[in-house]
Design a protein around this motif. Structure first.
Motif, PDB file in Angstrom:
ATOM      1  N   ALA A 128       0.812  -1.210   0.000  1.00 55.79           N
ATOM      2  CA  ALA A 128       0.000   0.000   0.000  1.00 55.79           C
ATOM      3  C   ALA A 128       0.848   1.263   0.000  1.00 55.79           C
ATOM      4  O   ALA A 128       0.372   2.314  -0.404  1.00 55.79           O
ATOM      5  N   LEU A 129       2.108   1.178   0.461  1.00 57.30           N
ATOM      6  CA  LEU A 129       2.930   2.385   0.466  1.00 57.30           C
ATOM      7  C   LEU A 129       3.180   2.857  -0.960  1.00 57.30           C
ATOM      8  O   LEU A 129       3.298   4.046  -1.220  1.00 57.30           O
ATOM      9  N   GLY A 130       3.296   1.887  -1.894  1.00 61.39           N
ATOM     10  CA  GLY A 130       3.371   2.255  -3.294  1.00 61.39           C
ATOM     11  C   GLY A 130       4.722   2.779  -3.725  1.00 61.39           C
ATOM     12  O   GLY A 130       4.818   3.536  -4.677  1.00 61.39           O
ATOM     13  N   GLY A 131       5.774   2.372  -3.050  1.00 61.97           N
ATOM     14  CA  GLY A 131       7.111   2.729  -3.508  1.00 61.97           C
ATOM     15  C   GLY A 131       7.884   1.471  -3.845  1.00 61.97           C
ATOM     16  O   GLY A 131       7.492   0.371  -3.442  1.00 61.97           O
ATOM     17  N   THR A 132       8.986   1.606  -4.580  1.00 65.15           N
ATOM     18  CA  THR A 132       9.713   0.410  -5.017  1.00 65.15           C
ATOM     19  C   THR A 132      10.292  -0.356  -3.838  1.00 65.15           C
ATOM     20  O   THR A 132      10.135  -1.565  -3.746  1.00 65.15           O
ATOM     21  N   GLY A 181      11.234  -0.235   6.020  1.00 67.39           N
ATOM     22  CA  GLY A 181      11.643   1.045   6.594  1.00 67.39           C
ATOM     23  C   GLY A 181      12.234   1.959   5.540  1.00 67.39           C
ATOM     24  O   GLY A 181      11.883   3.141   5.435  1.00 67.39           O
ATOM     25  N   LEU A 182      13.139   1.398   4.718  1.00 67.02           N
ATOM     26  CA  LEU A 182      13.721   2.179   3.633  1.00 67.02           C
ATOM     27  C   LEU A 182      12.627   2.710   2.715  1.00 67.02           C
ATOM     28  O   LEU A 182      12.671   3.855   2.264  1.00 67.02           O
ATOM     29  N   GLY A 183      11.638   1.826   2.473  1.00 64.97           N
ATOM     30  CA  GLY A 183      10.527   2.224   1.601  1.00 64.97           C
ATOM     31  C   GLY A 183       9.809   3.430   2.160  1.00 64.97           C
ATOM     32  O   GLY A 183       9.452   4.351   1.429  1.00 64.97           O
ATOM     33  N   GLY A 184       9.603   3.425   3.482  1.00 67.16           N
ATOM     34  CA  GLY A 184       8.934   4.563   4.110  1.00 67.16           C
ATOM     35  C   GLY A 184       9.749   5.834   3.934  1.00 67.16           C
ATOM     36  O   GLY A 184       9.224   6.890   3.605  1.00 67.16           O
ATOM     37  N   LEU A 185      11.069   5.712   4.126  1.00 65.17           N
ATOM     38  CA  LEU A 185      11.929   6.897   3.990  1.00 65.17           C
ATOM     39  C   LEU A 185      11.942   7.390   2.543  1.00 65.17           C
ATOM     40  O   LEU A 185      11.893   8.586   2.278  1.00 65.17           O
ATOM     41  N   GLU A 186      12.004   6.417   1.629  1.00 67.35           N
ATOM     42  CA  GLU A 186      12.034   6.755   0.211  1.00 67.35           C
ATOM     43  C   GLU A 186      10.834   7.613  -0.162  1.00 67.35           C
ATOM     44  O   GLU A 186      10.926   8.495  -1.004  1.00 67.35           O
ATOM     45  N   LEU A 187       9.716   7.320   0.453  1.00 68.73           N
ATOM     46  CA  LEU A 187       8.493   8.031   0.116  1.00 68.73           C
ATOM     47  C   LEU A 187       8.234   9.210   1.043  1.00 68.73           C
ATOM     48  O   LEU A 187       7.140   9.762   1.044  1.00 68.73           O
ATOM     49  N   ASP A 188       9.217   9.531   1.865  1.00 68.96           N
ATOM     50  CA  ASP A 188       9.048  10.638   2.799  1.00 68.96           C
ATOM     51  C   ASP A 188       7.896  10.410   3.761  1.00 68.96           C
ATOM     52  O   ASP A 188       7.105  11.306   4.036  1.00 68.96           O
ATOM     53  N   GLN A 189       7.790   9.203   4.228  1.00 71.27           N
ATOM     54  CA  GLN A 189       6.719   8.927   5.182  1.00 71.27           C
ATOM     55  C   GLN A 189       7.335   8.339   6.439  1.00 71.27           C
ATOM     56  O   GLN A 189       7.284   7.135   6.672  1.00 71.27           O
ATOM     57  N   PRO A 190       7.931   9.168   7.254  1.00 72.17           N
ATOM     58  CA  PRO A 190       8.675   8.653   8.418  1.00 72.17           C
ATOM     59  C   PRO A 190       7.790   7.922   9.418  1.00 72.17           C
ATOM     60  O   PRO A 190       8.302   7.161  10.240  1.00 72.17           O
ATOM     61  N   TRP A 191       6.465   8.117   9.336  1.00 72.24           N
ATOM     62  CA  TRP A 191       5.613   7.387  10.296  1.00 72.24           C
ATOM     63  C   TRP A 191       5.774   5.891  10.157  1.00 72.24           C
ATOM     64  O   TRP A 191       5.546   5.130  11.097  1.00 72.24           O
TER      65      TRP A 191
END
Lengths: 505, 519
Positions: free
Chosen positions: A323-327, A403-413
């Protein structure tokens, strides 16, 4: 090259055939049944090995069979299908060995192994399905094949659990059925990967597509145990341990998670899903499920129930990554699909050994068990630490990429969520480890009836050790060319448009 | 193929069972089963030969006595006739085997346990059914429907028990009223068009004339009674559940399909000028209510056979959802370019429902009959722990149930898929909740039984089961497997249906032509 397309139905049939024969065996025909079971399992692994080797050489296999009109039975190999079949076939082989040991001497074994084989047939079919209809057919088949396994013991509790399981899954299946038919009326037969079909629809259909997306998620979410559709999973743990192991690691729950992957990336496509704005709410549902599952797991004293709620929580890492939708998040989801399976099956194998050897079901009775079952509890420890996310065990890799995926998408939550959830994992797993290793046993342990040499029957112990070892190896050799990560990267490449990651918004 | 040969072939499915029935009457009761089974096998052979003929040479017509319509009576054999003919033979043979084994195994020689009239009546019924499928004449259909009704009622009261007699009387009255309405309609049609041949009537009937409308209403009401569509189903649950199991199977799986078949033919071929959007919606509404009501009633029954009989009411409802979907609003039809794509889906879905229900319901009645035979009573609770005691029959019941619910892969799945798809594409989405709800209720009663079947031995009555001949179990299983298999081989059935189908093939096969992959 499609000449070897018949290999795919053969992969499905390698468990279906033995399964059907086994139904007709008498319970006492142990040797025939064991040979059939293992033959089927080994054959499946071998076939998938062949297909895997071919796939890395660039072969793509396909098998089509028209049922009638636009109903088409379509099996196909792509990287995601390979990932899932490889997982299910290897774990099936291991679980078959375990189940043979576990059910030694109990009643109705032919029935059990018959449905057990059907169950794996269904999950292989789900993996290889090339279009939505084929996926749906096997998805429903899985429901039917699993029911007799859940109620196998025939106790009142098992029957109740079976009823809960059926209401949830048949309900989910019906909703999914409506969704699939609905999609057919919009664009006809959808093969996985044909994302342009939905993407090219005129813009005024977008609200309808949004609704359709949620209908299908509701259908798939039951098996993927998304809150609030998770109620069947803790109930279904009354099934015999090998069933729980397979159910929680590959068969049922993964069918749901895998379906969500197919839906988001291979039916709707990431761009359409982003445009519809359906991903953030899905991520929230996943996040809620992760925390809810962990919190509920804390409150359980029954070992299998705690593991079951832990599954609810861990599964939603996959949904979250989707659902985050990043690579990178998608890589995390894919990797976790495999890693969670291997680790969770280890934990359930161990829970089964403990229950089978000493009739211990409650965590509070496990004091000092490590002295009597050192190897089992070592395997359990590996699984539990992996779940918490300790390197170098496989679970660390999944969490790292999420976690990296979250950072990649600027979603630190996402990082906060992962930390919180890992903390909760630690809170419900570490006390078990503490009890097992550092507390004095409450009573004298008896010797197990089946075994002289090992701490318990070898057929139960070895599978647990192998999957525990596998969890470590998967973590250690993440960067090798044949690892899960390599496949995952290949899959993600096909999902995301070739623009450099981070720019695609 | 030689035309003379094909002509004589096409009457065989009627003549063979008729000859068999007469032979059975002449034979002493103990030889009747053998003669009946031989006839069944020959009838299946003739149906297969006709199928092959249909695929090679197409539709065939034969004028009885050489007189062409409107003077003579015509037999016509097209794809629709063919699939129903095959259904009857494929269900009839295993049910016959089951009956033969069942009656042989019964102790004593009394009429209730081994009725000597079963074979002659069943073969008469079979001849009438086949006649209905092949006849192309409105009055001829009436005569055959009457014969079918009489033979069916007689079979229903075979046991001679008071309950069966009472149910049979109701059945008889319902059938009689249905026939009278039908006959009145036929008379009006003859007055208006001066012909009774189905092919000629389609053009000869003055569309919109009041007498034709009345005739239409009379005929379809008559047929709705005979097919037991809600709220005219009152006779069915009793009649179907009071009969011996093989007879219940025949009545539920085959007999009501014949009146459905006539309904379908007349709706599409004869009254295509008179049917309106509203009429289609009305018939569909009856069907939709039947789906929910019948399935709900089935869920509530405490007796096995009554549950299965009520389930027939629900399943018949699905078949009638076909009519609103193929009957378009003229304004909408005019606006559309060419025939809408969903017509073929609805057509196939409705017929598939009839076919798969045929197999599944026969299997279910036989399976339930075996349970009752083994335990000695008709209570649902007697199924407890059956999975351990009669696994094969439980499995047959489960397969039949899967098809009735519409879970894949099964004939019922294909039917519901097609119907639901046509519902969405025709924007008549209001049928969708009924289809889904009906499936859910069906799942309820099927799994209620299966759940009991999985219950531990401790909860089962201590009584020992009476022995069940293996052949009984095999025939039930064969029919259950049939209900699943026709869901896997739908393209062949559709290939047959396409011969003379009223709607052009709407969707091209996606890849290879059907039948490319063989098993």
């Amino acid at each position: 090259m499609t000449d070897h397309g018949w290999l795919l139905p053969l992969i499905v049939a390698s468990s279906l055939g033995p399964g059907i024969v086994i139904f007709f065996l008498r319970d006492e025909q142990v040797a025939v049944r064991t040979v059939l079971n293992l033959l089927g399992a080994v054959l499946k692994v071998a076939l998938i090995g062949i297909v895997l080797a071919g796939f890395f050489r660039g072969d793509s296999l396909e098998f089509r069979y028209t049922i009638g009109l636009d109903l088409e039975f379509h099996l196909r190999i792509d990287a995601l299908a390979l990932l899932f079949t490889a997982l299910s076939s290897v774990l099936w082989l291991v679980t078959t060995v375990y189940a043979i040991g576990y059910l030694k001497g109990s009643a109705n074994r032919s029935r059990f192994f018959g449905f057990f084989s059907l169950c794996v047939t269904a999950s292989t079919g789900i993996a290889l399905a090339g279009n939505l209809v084929t996926f749906f057919i096997f998805y429903e088949f899985l429901t039917l094949a699993t029911y007799p396994l859940v109620v196998h013991r025939g106790t009142r509790k098992a029957l109740e659990a079976g009823r809960t399981y059926l209401w949830y899954t048949i309900g989910g299946g019906t909703v999914l059925f409506v969704g699939v038919v609905w999609m057919f009326t919009l664009v006809g037969s959808v093969e996985f990967g044909q994302i342009h079909l939905l993407g090219d629809l005129p813009a005024d259909l977008r609200p309808q597509l949004t609704l359709l997306f949620w209908v299908m998620i509701a259908g798939l979410g039951v098996k993927a145990a998304l809150v609030p559709l998770h109620g069947w999973l803790p109930a279904a743990m009354v099934a015999p341990a090998p069933v729980s192991a397979l159910l929680h690691a590959v068969a049922v729950v993964k069918a749901g998670a895998f379906g969500i992957m197919r839906l988001v990336y291979d039916v709707f496509g990431i761009e359409l899903a982003r445009d519809l704005g359906v991903l953030p709410p899905l991520a929230v549902i996943a996040a809620v499920t992760i925390l809810f599952g962990s919190l509920r797991a804390l409150a359980q004293n029954d070992l299998k129930r705690r593991l079951a709620y832990s599954t609810v929580s861990q599964l939603s890492y996959i949904a979250l990554g989707i659902a985050l939708g990043g690579t990178l998040a998608a890589v995390g989801a894919l990797v976790h699909l495999v890693h969670q399976g291997v680790m969770k099956i280890t934990l359930f194998f161990c829970a089964g050994i403990i229950a089978e050897t000493f009739k211990i079901h409650r965590i509070s009775d496990m004091d000092g068990l490590g002295r009597r079952l050192p190897l089992t509890m070592a395997a359990f420890t590996v699984g539990a630490l992996g779940m918490i996310g300790l390197p170098p065990i496989a679970g660390f890799i999944s969490k790292w990429y999420l976690g990296l995926g979250g950072l990649e998408l600027d979603q630190p939550w996402v990082l906060v969520l992962l930390l919180l959830s890992s903390l909760l994992n630690a809170v419900y797993f570490l006390p078990i480890l503490n009890r097992v290793w550092f507390r004095a046993p409450a009573r004298e342990w008896k010797r197990h009836r089946h075994s002289r040499r090992w701490e318990t029957s070898g057929m139960l112990l070895w599978p647990a050790l192998i999957t525990a070892l596998l969890s470590v190896l998967l973590g250690l050799f993440t960067t090798s060319g044949w690892s899960v990560l390599a496949l995952a990267l290949e899959i993600v490449e096909s999902w995301f448009p070739p623009a450099p990651p981070g720019l695609a918004t | 193929m030689n035309p003379a040969l094909s002509d004589s072939l096409s009457a065989l499915p009627i003549l063979l069972p008729l000859a068999g029935a007469l032979t059975c009457i002449l034979l002493p009761p103990r030889h009747r089963a053998a003669a009946g089974l031989l006839t069944s096998a020959l009838t299946l052979l003739s149906a297969s030969a006709l199928t092959w003929m249909l695929l090679t040479t197409g539709i065939s017509s034969q004028n009885l006595g050489g007189w062409p319509p409107p003077l003579g009576i015509q037999l016509r054999f097209d794809g629709l006739a063919c699939v129903f003919l095959l259904l009857t033979s494929l269900v009839g043979l295993p049910v016959g085997l089951h009956a033969a084994a069942l009656f042989r195994s019964q102790p004593g020689d009394d009429r209730a346990s081994s009725p000597p009239l079963f074979w002659p009546l069943w073969l008469f019924l079979w001849a009438a059914l086949n006649g209905i499928f092949i006849s192309h004449d409105l009055f001829n259909l009436y005569v055959l429907l009457e014969i079918m009704g009489l033979a069916a009622v007689s079979l229903a009261i075979l046991s001679g028990r008071p309950a069966a007699l009472l149910a049979g009387l109701r059945y008889f009255l319902a059938a009689l009223v249905g026939s009278m309405l039908y006959l009145l309609g036929v008379a009006l049609v003859y007055g208006a068009a001066g012909s009774l041949d189905l092919g000629l009537l389609g053009e000869a009937l003055p569309a919109g004339a009041i007498s034709v409308r009345v005739a239409f209403a009379l005929i379809i009401t008559g047929l709705l009674i005979k097919t037991a569509v809600f709220p005219l189903h009152f006779w069915l649950p009793e009649a179907h559940s009071a009969a011996p199991a093989p007879v219940s199977a025949i009545l539920s799986a085959l007999v009501i399909k014949a009146s459905f078949y006539v309904f379908l033919r007349l709706w599409v071929d004869v009254f295509d000028g008179s049917v309106t959007f509203a009429a289609g919606q009305a018939v569909g509404a009856l069907g939709a209510v039947a789906v929910v009501w019948g399935s709900y009633q089935a869920l509530r029954q405490s007796r096995l056979k009554r549950m299965v009989a009520h389930s027939t009411v629900g399943q018949v409802g699905y078949m009638f959802l076909l009519f609103p979907l193929i009957t378009l609003d003229p304004a909408a039809a005019a606006a559309a370019h060419g025939p809408p794509t969903w017509l073929g889906h609805a057509w196939t879905g409705g017929i598939y429902q009839a076919l798969s229900h045929g197999f599944a319901k026969a299997a279910m009645f036989l399976a339930v009959g075996i349970f009752i035979l083994a335990v000695g009573n008709d209570e649902k609770r007697s199924v407890t722990n059956m999975v351990g005691r009669l696994p094969m029959t439980t499995f047959a019941f489960a397969l039949a149930g899967i098809s009735l619910i519409g879970l894949p892969p099964s004939g019922g799945f294909v039917a519901k898929w097609m119907l639901l798809k046509a519902t969405f594409s025709s924007q008549q989405w209001w049928w969708a909740p009924m289809i889904v709800w009906g499936s859910f209720l069906t799942a309820g009663y099927v799994f209620m039984i299966l759940r009991l079947a999985f219950a531990p031995a401790a909860e089962a009555p201590k009584k020992n089961l009476r022995p069940v001949p293996r052949i009984l179990e095999f025939t039930a299983l064969a029919l259950g497997v049939g209900a699943i298999l026709i869901g896997l081989r739908a393209s062949e059935v559709m290939l047959l249906l396409d011969v003379g189908a009223p709607f052009a093939e709407p969707v091209q096969p996606l890849t290879e032509p059907p039948g490319g992959a063989d098993d």
